[in-house]
Design an enzyme around this catalytic site. Structure first.
Site, PDB file in Angstrom:
ATOM      1  N   ARG A  11      -4.239  -4.564 -11.114  1.00  0.00           N
ATOM      2  CA  ARG A  11      -3.608  -3.661 -10.142  1.00  0.00           C
ATOM      3  C   ARG A  11      -2.093  -3.625 -10.323  1.00  0.00           C
ATOM      4  O   ARG A  11      -1.468  -2.574 -10.200  1.00  0.00           O
ATOM      5  CB  ARG A  11      -3.983  -4.076  -8.708  1.00  0.00           C
ATOM      6  N   LYS A  38       1.205  -0.348  -5.255  1.00  0.00           N
ATOM      7  CA  LYS A  38       1.726  -1.457  -4.432  1.00  0.00           C
ATOM      8  C   LYS A  38       3.187  -1.658  -4.822  1.00  0.00           C
ATOM      9  O   LYS A  38       3.528  -2.520  -5.632  1.00  0.00           O
ATOM     10  CB  LYS A  38       0.876  -2.710  -4.652  1.00  0.00           C
ATOM     11  N   GLU A  79      -5.121   2.875   6.751  1.00  0.00           N
ATOM     12  CA  GLU A  79      -5.197   1.415   6.671  1.00  0.00           C
ATOM     13  C   GLU A  79      -4.290   0.830   7.730  1.00  0.00           C
ATOM     14  O   GLU A  79      -3.616   1.559   8.449  1.00  0.00           O
ATOM     15  CB  GLU A  79      -4.789   0.935   5.264  1.00  0.00           C
TER      16      GLU A  79
HETATM   17  N1  PMP Z   1      -3.015  -2.313   2.357  1.00  0.00           N
HETATM   18  C1  PMP Z   1      -1.726  -2.638   2.189  1.00  0.00           C
HETATM   19  C2  PMP Z   1      -0.669  -1.643   2.537  1.00  0.00           C
HETATM   20  C3  PMP Z   1      -1.368  -3.898   1.696  1.00  0.00           C
HETATM   21  O1  PMP Z   1      -0.081  -4.225   1.520  1.00  0.00           O
HETATM   22  C4  PMP Z   1      -2.397  -4.818   1.383  1.00  0.00           C
HETATM   23  C5  PMP Z   1      -2.045  -6.166   0.822  1.00  0.00           C
HETATM   24  N2  PMP Z   1      -1.329  -6.944   1.733  1.00  0.00           N
HETATM   25  C6  PMP Z   1      -3.725  -4.449   1.604  1.00  0.00           C
HETATM   26  C7  PMP Z   1      -4.005  -3.180   2.070  1.00  0.00           C
HETATM   27  C8  PMP Z   1      -4.859  -5.386   1.304  1.00  0.00           C
HETATM   28  O2  PMP Z   1      -4.982  -5.558  -0.082  1.00  0.00           O
HETATM   29  P1  PMP Z   1      -5.455  -6.921  -0.728  1.00  0.00           P
HETATM   30  O3  PMP Z   1      -6.769  -7.241  -0.129  1.00  0.00           O
HETATM   31  O4  PMP Z   1      -5.546  -6.639  -2.179  1.00  0.00           O
HETATM   32  O5  PMP Z   1      -4.435  -7.952  -0.400  1.00  0.00           O
END
Ligand code: PMP
Length: 285
Positions: free
Chosen positions: A52, A151, A184
């Site tokens: 990622r 990200k 989200e």
């Molecule tokens: N959405 C956002 C905006 C995030 O920054 C994150 C990670 N903190 C997630 C979802 C969750 O992703 P992950 O499970 O890969 O940490």
């Protein structure tokens, strides 16, 4: 003694881990990152996080001049140097040093930073009692401006929603996209449960392709739950029997109130508890 940080292709003392004020990561939020957990000395979903990171970098045309294997070895070195068994790793690639103009093409070289530390995002009681959240009025970034699937180091969209939640006395906010669909939370993915079925928004709705999200979907399906990715609206939150969030730092955490609407019986529901238990078992197996 402070921790050791990976910087400029070597480990340095935390006190010496300094970057230039001309780094475009600082000047413009121009860079990408990963938050990664280690459980029992093993980096969790290591390959998925590295993949990622490189995908995010590619989407921003940010060249990382080391291959994934070298990156993984450097992360391992940093974890070991800090004697981290159960911890949290922050892996950052900034655009590097440029001048005060925006132009990223004059930045010579991405700066890679690796920090290995520990994290406790929410107190333990929140996992038992559940979180209260608000619906944010801050719309999640439009995918044609800055894709939520990148990200990036620019989290202002999420930070404004987080501030709104804190102003309203809540620890977290649910963000909606420009169409009114649930995207989200500010740093976590959202799941709802209705009539025993688990629903989560597709990443196209403006959600990061969360790595915890995909682990939880896989675990849930393996244990016989039906999981459906589809667009969800605010009504779906209010009508849900259970809601939970997933994320590397938060892991799996129940939501018990949205905009003062009580969810379920006001404590994390049975499916949330079951998945939290299965997740905790899985990460430590
Ligand atoms: N959405 C956002 C905006 C995030 O920054 C994150 C990670 N903190 C997630 C979802 C969750 O992703 P992950 O499970 O890969 O940490």
């Amino acid at each position: 003694m402070g921790s050791k940080v990976w910087l400029d292709n070597q480990l340095v003392d935390e006190a010496d881990a300094k970057i230039s004020v001309f780094d475009h990561g600082l000047l413009y939020g121009d860079g990408v990152f990963e938050g990664i957990r280690a459980y029992s000395g093993k980096v969790f979903e290591f390959q998925a996080h590295i993949d990622r990171l490189y995908r995010s970098a590619r989407a921003l045309r940010l060249p990382i001049d080391q291959d994934k294997e070298t990156m993984m070895a450097n992360v391992e070195t940093t974890v070991q140097a800090n004697n981290i068994k159960d911890g949290y790793i922050r892996l950052i690639a900034t655009r590097g040093v440029g001048d005060l103009g925006l132009d990223p093409t004059i930045c010579k070289k991405a700066q890679i930073i690796i920090i290995a530390a520990t994290i406790q995002l929410y107190p333990k009681e929140f996992y038992e009692k559940g979180l209260k959240v608000i619906s944010s009025s801050v719309v999640r970034n439009h995918p044609l401006s800055l894709s939520p699937q990148i990200k990036s180091l620019n989290y202002l969209n999420n930070i404004m929603a987080k501030l709104e939640a804190i102003d309203r006395g809540m620890p977290e906010a649910i963000m909606y996209n420009h169409m009114g669909y649930i995207a989200e939370a500010t740093g976590d993915n959202v799941f709802i449960i209705r009539e025993g079925v688990i629903y989560t928004p597709p990443s196209e709705a403006g959600a990061l392709e969360g790595i915890t999200r995909s682990v939880v979907i896989r675990l849930a399906r393996e244990h016989g739950y039906e999981v459906i990715e589809r667009n969800l609206v605010r009504f779906d939150l209010y009508a849900a029997e259970e809601i939970f969030l997933t994320g590397t730092a938060a892991e799996v955490i129940g939501i018990v109130e949205v905009d003062h609407h009580k969810i379920g019986c006001g404590s994390p529901g049975p499916i949330t508890r079951d998945l939290l238990k299965k997740f905790n078992e899985y990460v430590r197996q």
